[in-house]
Design an enzyme around this catalytic site. Structure first.
Site, PDB file in Angstrom:
ATOM      1  N   ASP A   1      12.562 -27.152  55.065  1.00  0.00           N
ATOM      2  CA  ASP A   1      12.250 -25.789  54.651  1.00  0.00           C
ATOM      3  C   ASP A   1      13.235 -25.325  53.596  1.00  0.00           C
ATOM      4  O   ASP A   1      14.295 -25.926  53.394  1.00  0.00           O
ATOM      5  CB  ASP A   1      12.230 -24.823  55.843  1.00  0.00           C
ATOM      6  CG  ASP A   1      13.385 -25.051  56.804  1.00  0.00           C
ATOM      7  OD1 ASP A   1      14.459 -25.501  56.351  1.00  0.00           O
ATOM      8  OD2 ASP A   1      13.216 -24.791  58.005  1.00  0.00           O
TER       9      ASP A   1
ATOM     10  N   HIS B   1      10.093 -21.168  66.749  1.00  0.00           N
ATOM     11  CA  HIS B   1       9.587 -21.735  65.498  1.00  0.00           C
ATOM     12  C   HIS B   1      10.113 -23.153  65.282  1.00  0.00           C
ATOM     13  O   HIS B   1      11.183 -23.534  65.753  1.00  0.00           O
ATOM     14  CB  HIS B   1       9.891 -20.830  64.304  1.00  0.00           C
ATOM     15  CG  HIS B   1      11.328 -20.758  63.876  1.00  0.00           C
ATOM     16  ND1 HIS B   1      11.970 -19.559  63.655  1.00  0.00           N
ATOM     17  CD2 HIS B   1      12.248 -21.709  63.587  1.00  0.00           C
ATOM     18  CE1 HIS B   1      13.206 -19.781  63.260  1.00  0.00           C
ATOM     19  NE2 HIS B   1      13.408 -21.095  63.215  1.00  0.00           N
TER      20      HIS B   1
ATOM     21  N   GLU C   1       6.501 -19.821  62.007  1.00  0.00           N
ATOM     22  CA  GLU C   1       6.780 -18.715  62.905  1.00  0.00           C
ATOM     23  C   GLU C   1       5.656 -18.543  63.934  1.00  0.00           C
ATOM     24  O   GLU C   1       4.577 -19.137  63.797  1.00  0.00           O
ATOM     25  CB  GLU C   1       6.934 -17.425  62.093  1.00  0.00           C
ATOM     26  CG  GLU C   1       8.035 -17.447  61.044  1.00  0.00           C
ATOM     27  CD  GLU C   1       9.428 -17.209  61.633  1.00  0.00           C
ATOM     28  OE1 GLU C   1       9.601 -17.336  62.865  1.00  0.00           O
ATOM     29  OE2 GLU C   1      10.333 -16.882  60.848  1.00  0.00           O
TER      30      GLU C   1
END
Length: 242
Positions: free
Chosen positions: A67, A138, A143
């Site tokens: 991410d 998460h 999420e």
């Protein structure tokens, strides 16, 4: 989902490093998603020690960024890429060609996420996903509300994620970027191996919810219950809450 409960954080790091070393031995050209965060850091340090001792060969692997905050260039102290570089890429001696990463500050995050998805698919998908557990369940920045088929995409961070990540940066919660790009649950859950690494008593409640609670979008990590290739490695503090 398999479970390995270790006595402490040190034994968690040893166990996790050995699991990753085994994956590399079985698949030298391993394509692996690499999480940042506190829980896996000691695992990576131990893996680097194994490499230095000649017990691990990472010369053919590809490390994939899990991410990335949107709007944080590489020289920004909040950069998740720089964290990944320092924690894994450099200690493992990986070259630029061995890394699949998000562009630091793309003009079009949607297009950038589509590129990442296409390149990951062309690489044969993930052989391994190393993931931590967020305070709201998460995985990456998938999420609550994320379906198991969710693709790599830009996301808005939840209040829980903002609060959790504020501890890493000066300036508190106001310094945390509100948007990020993340590998989706679809590529993560389809990895041939999944390691969920969890450390610390503060993760006890959400760990039990992820591993033993209802499987639903409310706790994205709960989808791992349906993944026989997933292993959760947790220290006793996380498992027992002590």
């Amino acid at each position: 989902m398999k479970r390995i409960i270790t006595d402490d954080a040190a034994s968690l790091a040893e166990t996790g490093a050995r699991q990753l070393a085994e994956a590399l031995a079985e698949e030298p050209a391993l394509v692996a998603a690499i999480a940042t965060g506190n829980s896996p850091i000691a695992l990576y340090e131990r893996l680097a020690e194994l490499r230095a001792a000649g017990e691990v060969d990472a010369g053919q692997m590809t490390a994939v960024q899990l991410d990335s905050y949107i709007g944080t260039p590489d020289d920004d102290p909040r950069s998740l890429w720089d964290w990944m570089r320092r924690a894994f890429v450099a200690p493992m001696g990986l070259t630029d060609a061995q890394v699949l990463r998000f562009a630091a500050d793309p003009e079009d995050p949607e297009a950038e996420c589509a590129r990442m998805g296409t390149e990951l698919e062309a690489a044969g998908g993930l052989g391994l996903a190393v993931v931590g557990l967020g305070p709201n369940g998460h995985l990456g920045f998938n999420e609550p509300g994320s379906a198991p088929g969710a693709l790599t995409r830009p996301v808005e961070l939840s209040p829980e994620s903002l609060q959790s990540n504020a501890a890493y940066w000066q300036g508190g919660i106001e310094s945390v970027p509100r948007r990020a790009m993340t590998l989706g649950l679809a590529p993560l859950l389809s990895a041939r191996r999944i390691l969920l690494v969890v450390s610390g008593a503060h993760k006890h409640e959400i760990l039990r919810r992820a591993v033993e609670g209802p499987v639903s979008e409310d706790c994205p990590a709960s989808w791992l219950q349906r993944c026989p290739q997933a292993t959760v490695i947790a220290d006793r503090a996380a498992w027992e809450g002590a």
